[in-house]
Design a protein around this motif. Structure first.
Motif, short mmCIF file in Angstrom:
data_model
loop_
_atom_site.label_atom_id
_atom_site.label_comp_id
_atom_site.label_asym_id
_atom_site.label_seq_id
_atom_site.Cartn_x
_atom_site.Cartn_y
_atom_site.Cartn_z
N TRP A 39 5.43 3.63 5.19
CA TRP A 39 4.78 3.65 3.37
C TRP A 39 3.33 4.02 3.69
O TRP A 39 2.82 4.62 2.99
N ARG A 40 2.81 3.48 4.90
CA ARG A 40 1.41 4.06 5.01
C ARG A 40 1.37 5.57 5.16
O ARG A 40 0.49 6.30 4.65
N GLN A 43 1.88 7.16 1.77
CA GLN A 43 0.90 7.04 1.15
C GLN A 43 -0.45 8.31 1.12
O GLN A 43 -1.06 8.59 0.37
N TRP A 60 -3.15 3.78 -6.58
CA TRP A 60 -2.06 2.78 -6.74
C TRP A 60 -0.56 3.39 -7.00
O TRP A 60 0.53 3.12 -6.60
N THR A 63 0.81 4.61 -3.95
CA THR A 63 1.08 3.77 -3.19
C THR A 63 2.63 3.07 -3.66
O THR A 63 3.69 2.80 -2.75
N TYR A 89 0.33 -6.04 -1.40
CA TYR A 89 -0.60 -5.23 -1.27
C TYR A 89 -1.97 -5.32 -1.96
O TYR A 89 -2.97 -5.01 -1.46
#
Length: 220
Positions: A39-40, A43, A60, A63, A89
């Motif tokens: 996920w990171r 992103q 966003w 994200t 988050y």
């Protein structure tokens, strides 16, 4: 103070980017750590690609897109957790030492600010949830520029706003690529190497390396 302003990256530096997944780790299952890492990584990847293409999308949105990619790449993760993960988050935990270090710097008369890829609403919500809003003089988001770090215009927002030269700014980040960009711009940089990562940009070295924000107030 040796520096007029102490400026901090947000995600990974002040706020724990893995806190959202950790909150739901039991329900996500054995691949929760992998899920959070992807996920990171996605992103950030999406922000760099968008900046290079000059096709800005709000952080966003990136994200959300990164999270959807996680579900595609980690099929063991329960897709019904999507809304809860996104909600978490907005209220990421800050690292334990953050409030005290900011309080100490504030007491010494330094200007304190966040400089982040996050959009203004995300950053304000995170700062409020962490209880550090009153310690900050400014929250700088890339959103008005419609690009992302490491574009030099992002770092220039700080010097323009405070009307100071780059060398009057101490910039702290846990992201080595961000430290490289800020160093190239002329900031004094301090790398928060929280996860003992290798130095990938030896030609753009930080002035100091710390394992967390503790010790920052002792640096000159």
């Amino acid at each position: 103070m040796a520096y007029a302003a102490y400026v901090f990256d947000a995600y990974g530096t002040l706020f724990d980017v893995h806190a959202a997944v950790r909150k739901h780790a039991a329900r996500l299952g054995p691949d929760a750590d992998l899920f959070s890492a992807i996920w990171r990584a996605k992103q950030l990847e999406y922000s760099w690609v968008r900046a290079l293409m000059h096709r800005y999308e709000d952080f966003w949105v990136l994200t959300e897109q990164a999270l959807d990619t996680c579900f595609a790449l980690v099929p063991s993760a329960d897709k019904s957790l999507r809304a809860e993960l996104l909600d978490a988050y907005w209220k990421l935990d800050c690292y334990g030492e953050v409030p005290q270090v900011l309080t100490e710097l504030k007491a010494k008369g330094a200007k304190l600010a966040i400089l982040s890829n996050g959009n203004p609403a995300m950053l304000e919500a995170a700062a409020k949830a962490a209880g550090i809003s009153d310690l900050l003089d400014e929250i700088f988001s890339v959103d008005p520029l419609k690009t992302y770090k490491t574009d030099e215009r992002v770092y220039e927002m700080v010097t323009t706003h405070f009307r100071i030269y780059p060398e009057a700014v101490s910039f702290q980040s846990s992201n080595r690529w961000d430290i490289a960009g800020a160093t190239a711009f002329g900031f004094r940089t301090v790398w928060m190497n929280r996860y003992k990562m290798p130095d990938e940009y030896p030609d753009l070295s930080p002035a100091a390396v710390l394992k967390d924000l503790n010790g920052l107030t002792a640096l000159v």
